[in-house]
Design a protein around this motif. Structure first.
Motif, PDB file in Angstrom:
ATOM      1  N   ARG A 117      23.419 -17.637   8.726  1.00  0.00           N
ATOM      2  CA  ARG A 117      23.751 -18.369   9.947  1.00  0.00           C
ATOM      3  C   ARG A 117      23.456 -17.484  11.153  1.00  0.00           C
ATOM      4  N   PRO A 118      22.182 -17.414  11.591  1.00  0.00           N
ATOM      5  CA  PRO A 118      21.803 -16.473  12.652  1.00  0.00           C
ATOM      6  C   PRO A 118      22.572 -16.660  13.947  1.00  0.00           C
ATOM      7  N   GLU A 119      22.909 -17.901  14.299  1.00  0.00           N
ATOM      8  CA  GLU A 119      23.661 -18.125  15.534  1.00  0.00           C
ATOM      9  C   GLU A 119      25.060 -17.526  15.445  1.00  0.00           C
ATOM     10  N   MET A 120      25.654 -17.558  14.252  1.00  0.00           N
ATOM     11  CA  MET A 120      26.969 -16.964  14.046  1.00  0.00           C
ATOM     12  C   MET A 120      26.884 -15.443  13.993  1.00  0.00           C
ATOM     13  N   LEU A 121      25.799 -14.914  13.447  1.00  0.00           N
ATOM     14  CA  LEU A 121      25.619 -13.464  13.388  1.00  0.00           C
ATOM     15  C   LEU A 121      25.611 -12.868  14.789  1.00  0.00           C
ATOM     16  N   ARG A 122      24.884 -13.508  15.696  1.00  0.00           N
ATOM     17  CA  ARG A 122      24.787 -12.982  17.058  1.00  0.00           C
ATOM     18  C   ARG A 122      26.083 -13.161  17.842  1.00  0.00           C
ATOM     19  N   LYS A 123      26.856 -14.168  17.477  1.00  0.00           N
ATOM     20  CA  LYS A 123      28.111 -14.442  18.174  1.00  0.00           C
ATOM     21  C   LYS A 123      29.268 -13.613  17.626  1.00  0.00           C
ATOM     22  N   ALA A 124      29.132 -13.088  16.418  1.00  0.00           N
ATOM     23  CA  ALA A 124      30.234 -12.407  15.738  1.00  0.00           C
ATOM     24  C   ALA A 124      30.912 -11.316  16.570  1.00  0.00           C
ATOM     25  N   PRO A 125      30.156 -10.471  17.293  1.00  0.00           N
ATOM     26  CA  PRO A 125      30.833  -9.397  18.045  1.00  0.00           C
ATOM     27  C   PRO A 125      31.795  -9.888  19.113  1.00  0.00           C
ATOM     28  N   THR A 126      31.643 -11.127  19.584  1.00  0.00           N
ATOM     29  CA  THR A 126      32.506 -11.627  20.646  1.00  0.00           C
ATOM     30  C   THR A 126      33.921 -11.919  20.167  1.00  0.00           C
TER      31      THR A 126
END
Length: 293
Positions: A13-22
């Motif tokens: 889930r690339p969109e979730m990967l990029r959002k994870a740090p937030t």
């Protein structure tokens, strides 16, 4: 380094990967194992690699990847992540990877196997060893003693399935294993990360489970949903009264040392070596959480 909260994100889930740090987790784990179906493994590897090699991806937290078990396709996971692109020989060296989580570890030799795969690509990457089988629980001291292991991670759900136990709210069926993991970690001087709380809509239950993990001696807890991160972080961060008590203990210890006294009093409480160790642990946790004021 704080490892209060360890948040998992599916690798496909690339969109979730990029959002994870937030989400504010101390550690984010890009998962190539349980969260990814067998048919999506290759897609997940590519998605995780794309994020980790993006120069703009530089979060202020530990970035970890959970590979598959050493007995299955862990080597394939690592080869895919570190594959060098013919058009850019520096891709592998530019990959942001702070730790590798290895699931279903049952022996120190399995850690050594992953380390051997990693060393030619990126040396000295910390290993988080996931203890989630009966054999792994029994071998926990040996696993924790491996020099690359910086954390033991306890997985109650897979362990219960492995031994045929029925999961209950009080968790007595996994209590021995939960305690053995934290004791093995403490003996080896590495962190202990507690199991997930699967009902991510039950914040009160999560807080209760996290507080019990702290009582057992755990340093952090896994999270499967961003909403679990803040309650876990808050529970593992010493509050103001705890920090004040710890500071008073250490100040009184300094005065007692100067006078040659082994025990002393703080606010009507006799303080000796175990309580001094508790105070030091509180201050260490506060500092690690950047909350040591």
């Amino acid at each position: 380094m704080a490892r209060r909260s360890v948040l998992f994100t599916p690798g496909d889930r690339p969109e979730m990967l990029r959002k994870a740090p937030t989400a504010g987790a101390d550690v984010i784990v890009f998962d190539l194992e349980d969260a990814v179906s067998p048919g999506q493994k290759e897609t997940a590897r590519q998605s995780v690699r794309d994020v980790l090699t993006d120069p703009e991806f530089d979060p202020d937290c530990t970035v970890c990847v959970r590979v598959n078990a050493p007995s299955t396709i862990a080597s394939a996971d690592l080869e895919a992540l570190f594959e060098v692109d013919d058009s850019n020989d520096d891709v592998a060296t530019g990959l942001r990877l702070d730790a590798v989580m290895v699931p279903k570890v049952e022996a120190g030799s399995e850690v050594a196997e992953v380390v051997a795969d990693l060393t030619p690509k990126v040396p000295q990457v910390p290993i988080f060893a996931l203890i989630e089988t009966a054999a792994g629980v029994l071998a926990a001291p040996e696993i924790a003693a491996h020099s690359a292991v910086e954390a033991l991670v306890f997985g109650a759900e897979d362990l219960s399935a492995d031994i045929g136990a029925t999961r209950t709210d009080d968790g007595l069926e996994v209590l021995y294993a939960r305690e053995r993991v934290v004791i093995a970690a403490a003996a080896a001087g590495c962190d202990a990360i507690d199991t997930v709380y699967t009902d991510f809509g039950d914040e009160a239950g999560l807080i209760e489970a996290t507080e019990f993990a702290i009582q057992l001696g755990y340093d952090g807890k896994m999270a499967i949903h961003p909403a679990q991160v803040e309650p876990i972080n808050e529970a593992f961060t010493p509050n103001e009264s705890e920090r004040e008590w710890a500071k008073n203990v250490m100040a009184a210890k300094e005065a007692a040392d100067a006078e040659g006294r082994g025990v002393f009093e703080v606010d009507g409480q006799m303080i000796d070596a175990p309580l001094i160790a508790q105070a030091e642990r509180i201050l260490e946790r506060a500092a690690a959480a950047n909350d040591g004021s």
